[in-house]
Design an enzyme around this catalytic site. Structure first.
Site, PDB file in Angstrom:
ATOM      1  N   LYS A 113       5.271  -0.982   9.162  1.00  0.00           N
ATOM      2  CA  LYS A 113       3.983  -1.282  10.232  1.00  0.00           C
ATOM      3  C   LYS A 113       4.240  -0.857  11.467  1.00  0.00           C
ATOM      4  O   LYS A 113       3.236  -0.436  12.243  1.00  0.00           O
ATOM      5  CB  LYS A 113       3.985  -2.646   9.929  1.00  0.00           C
ATOM      6  CG  LYS A 113       3.941  -3.246   8.634  1.00  0.00           C
ATOM      7  CD  LYS A 113       2.669  -3.140   7.866  1.00  0.00           C
ATOM      8  CE  LYS A 113       2.612  -4.029   6.561  1.00  0.00           C
ATOM      9  NZ  LYS A 113       1.402  -3.647   5.774  1.00  0.00           N
ATOM     10  N   GLU A 199       3.671  -9.198  16.507  1.00  0.00           N
ATOM     11  CA  GLU A 199       2.372  -8.992  16.955  1.00  0.00           C
ATOM     12  C   GLU A 199       1.923  -9.972  18.118  1.00  0.00           C
ATOM     13  O   GLU A 199       1.987 -11.054  17.863  1.00  0.00           O
ATOM     14  CB  GLU A 199       1.468  -8.688  16.228  1.00  0.00           C
ATOM     15  CG  GLU A 199       1.322  -7.245  15.366  1.00  0.00           C
ATOM     16  CD  GLU A 199       0.349  -7.012  14.249  1.00  0.00           C
ATOM     17  OE1 GLU A 199       0.400  -6.230  13.628  1.00  0.00           O
ATOM     18  OE2 GLU A 199      -0.506  -8.034  14.501  1.00  0.00           O
ATOM     19  N   ARG A 291      -5.135  -0.113  -0.927  1.00  0.00           N
ATOM     20  CA  ARG A 291      -5.160  -0.459  -2.388  1.00  0.00           C
ATOM     21  C   ARG A 291      -6.757  -0.946  -2.738  1.00  0.00           C
ATOM     22  O   ARG A 291      -7.237  -1.048  -1.662  1.00  0.00           O
ATOM     23  CB  ARG A 291      -4.332  -1.653  -2.917  1.00  0.00           C
ATOM     24  CG  ARG A 291      -4.593  -2.868  -1.865  1.00  0.00           C
ATOM     25  CD  ARG A 291      -3.631  -4.160  -2.306  1.00  0.00           C
ATOM     26  NE  ARG A 291      -4.015  -5.240  -1.721  1.00  0.00           N
ATOM     27  CZ  ARG A 291      -3.477  -5.711  -0.530  1.00  0.00           C
ATOM     28  NH1 ARG A 291      -2.591  -4.922   0.037  1.00  0.00           N
ATOM     29  NH2 ARG A 291      -3.913  -6.742   0.058  1.00  0.00           N
TER      30      ARG A 291
END
Length: 492
Positions: A113, A199, A291
């Site tokens: 990430k 984050e 996905r």
């Protein structure tokens, strides 16, 4: 094109994929575990194989071995963990089996990430503020310093995470250590990796996902955006397309950024580029979901494209069937996720679904694996159905989804249908003025209609009758009278 595809997933997404395979003339092979023997995806597949492994659908070797034994040419992972597992994709390639999804290199990059955020920032795309290093067990002091530098509120996320799992919101440093430990434990249990990163949280915000299709020839198009801001426990509840919070100008800027980011990572197949949008209209890239996503029927309803079909075509090496100019985003769609869970305590409620009545009518779609008298196993996620409706505009779509939820009848185990009704009739949702804070705070509901109270009265009366006559049968006093009993006697 392939002839045989193995579906390495279960439940409603396995049912969904099998339907498209059958329409394409492909032989669909389903996997199931013992608790799922009666599931609908087992009944409608061309062939089904028992997955007898204690690790279930996480057992990559067992799934690959079955695929080879049945002669499958491709594996579709649905939206399960295998969908973003680069080692599994590499193993499929080594075995000569095509994986329906992005390649190993793309998944490796996106799974890191921090690296993905850094790459997007370096390319000039706006990203959320984040700590540039990850933290393992024992790194708490460094993590504490990083948290102070970013500032609160912040989000603790698993480096290998996704689907909102192993993710924690933290509004102050008071519970930092306990929160990080919990996120690390979950990350270890789910992904086998304890590393987390930080984050900066944007509160309140709008969660926007742009659907991408990309073929092996380098063509990339977007199919519009979806808004998934209505969440609790990091799980989306009601979603819609297009996003009511965006102006057309901002929408087009986000679309362009999504295509640019997908191209930056050399993305292939179907995926979703996700952003957070703050109250001032600033947007920030957060991650790519590599996905097919749970909410993909929204995009299918407004574009009239079958995304699973497109996935399979791309995996087979075929080019996109349409250019960006061919894509038409028409009307409005709303999707409700229906879970077998206590709607107010929000706890899973597995059991048997004694009676199922699905809603119908124009532009109403239900993706589900349940039917009357089927089991809802405790072993799996509580998602049992998705209700998606389409309308020419938001007003028609909202009226249609409210009616469809009212018509949806699931008897046997509690579901979140009452909560969905509550959300859909809230003033904030009706006017499209909501954000990620709505389901974390109390929201008002329109007064119930008279028919609602009539239904409650009938239900109460039926319960009274059942309790007093079925379980404790009573005999009327007049039936005990000798004259009455004598009159029932047959002539001798």
């Amino acid at each position: 094109m392939f002839k045989k595809i193995l579906i390495a997933n279960r439940g409603e997404i396995a049912t969904r994929i099998i339907m498209t395979c059958r329409e394409m003339g492909l032989y669909a092979i389903a996997l199931y575990e013992a608790p799922d023997q009666g599931s609908r995806h087992v009944r409608i597949a061309d062939e089904c194989v028992l997955l007898d492994s204690p690790r279930g659908f996480l057992d990559q070797e067992a799934i690959l071995r079955i695929a080879q034994e049945v002669g499958a040419e491709a594996i579709h992972p649905g939206y399960g963990y295998l969908a973003e597992e680069p080692d599994f994709v590499a193993a499929c390639g080594a075995a000569g089996i095509v994986f329906v999804g992005p390649g190993t290199a793309v998944l490796h990059t996106l799974r890191n990430k921090i690296e993905a955020l850094a790459k997007a920032r370096a390319a000039g795309f706006p990203v959320v503020d984040y700590a540039p290093v990850s933290f393992d067990e024992g790194d708490f002091k460094a993590l504490e310093v990083a948290a102070e530098m970013i500032g609160y509120p912040l989000v603790v996320k698993s480096c290998s995470g996704g689907r909102g799992l192993a993710e924690r919101l933290l509004k102050s440093p008071l519970y930092l250590e306990a929160t990080v430990e919990r996120a690390q434990m979950e990350s270890q249990a789910l992904y086998g990796n304890r590393r987390v990163y930080l984050e900066k949280a944007i509160l309140p915000a709008h969660q926007i996902g742009v659907q991408i299709l990309a073929d092996k020839q380098g063509n990339i198009i977007h199919l519009g955006e979806r808004e998934g801001s209505l969440q609790y426990s990091s799980r989306k509840v009601v979603e819609e397309a297009p996003a009511p919070c965006l102006t057309q100008a901002l929408r087009e800027r986000i679309w362009a950024a999504a295509v640019g980011i997908a191209r930056l990572f050399h993305y292939e197949n179907a995926g979703t580029v996700e952003f957070l949008v703050d109250g001032d209209g600033n947007f920030y890239f957060t991650e790519i979901k590599a996905r097919i996503q749970v909410e993909h029927p929204l995009t299918e309803m407004v574009t009239r494209l079958d995304l699973v079909r497109e996935q399979i075509r791309i995996a087979a090496g075929e080019p996109l069937g349409q250019t960006q100019a061919d894509v038409r985003l028409d009307g409005w769609a709303i999707l409700c996720r229906i879970h077998a869970e206590d709607p107010w305590r929000r706890l899973p409620s597995p059991g048997q679904m004694r009676r199922v009545r699905l809603p119908g009518g124009p532009e109403v779609r239900v993706d589900t694996y349940v039917y009357s008298e089927c089991d809802v196993p405790a072993k799996y996620d509580s998602l049992i159905a998705k209700l998606t409706v389409w309308g020419e505009d938001r007003e028609q779509c909202l009226a249609r989804v409210r009616r469809a939820v009212e018509d949806f009848q699931l008897v046997g185990t509690p579901t979140n249908l009452p909560l969905l009704q509550h959300v859909l009739c809230s003033e904030a949702f009706a006017h499209g003025r909501y954000d990620t804070n709505l389901l974390t705070t109390e929201f008002t509901c329109e007064p119930q209609r008279e028919s609602y109270f009539s239904d409650l009265a009938v239900i109460a009366a039926m319960l009274y009758v059942r309790r007093n006559q079925m379980f404790r049968p009573s005999v009327p006093p007049r039936a005990l009278n000798a004259w009455h009993q004598d009159s029932r006697r047959l002539p001798e």
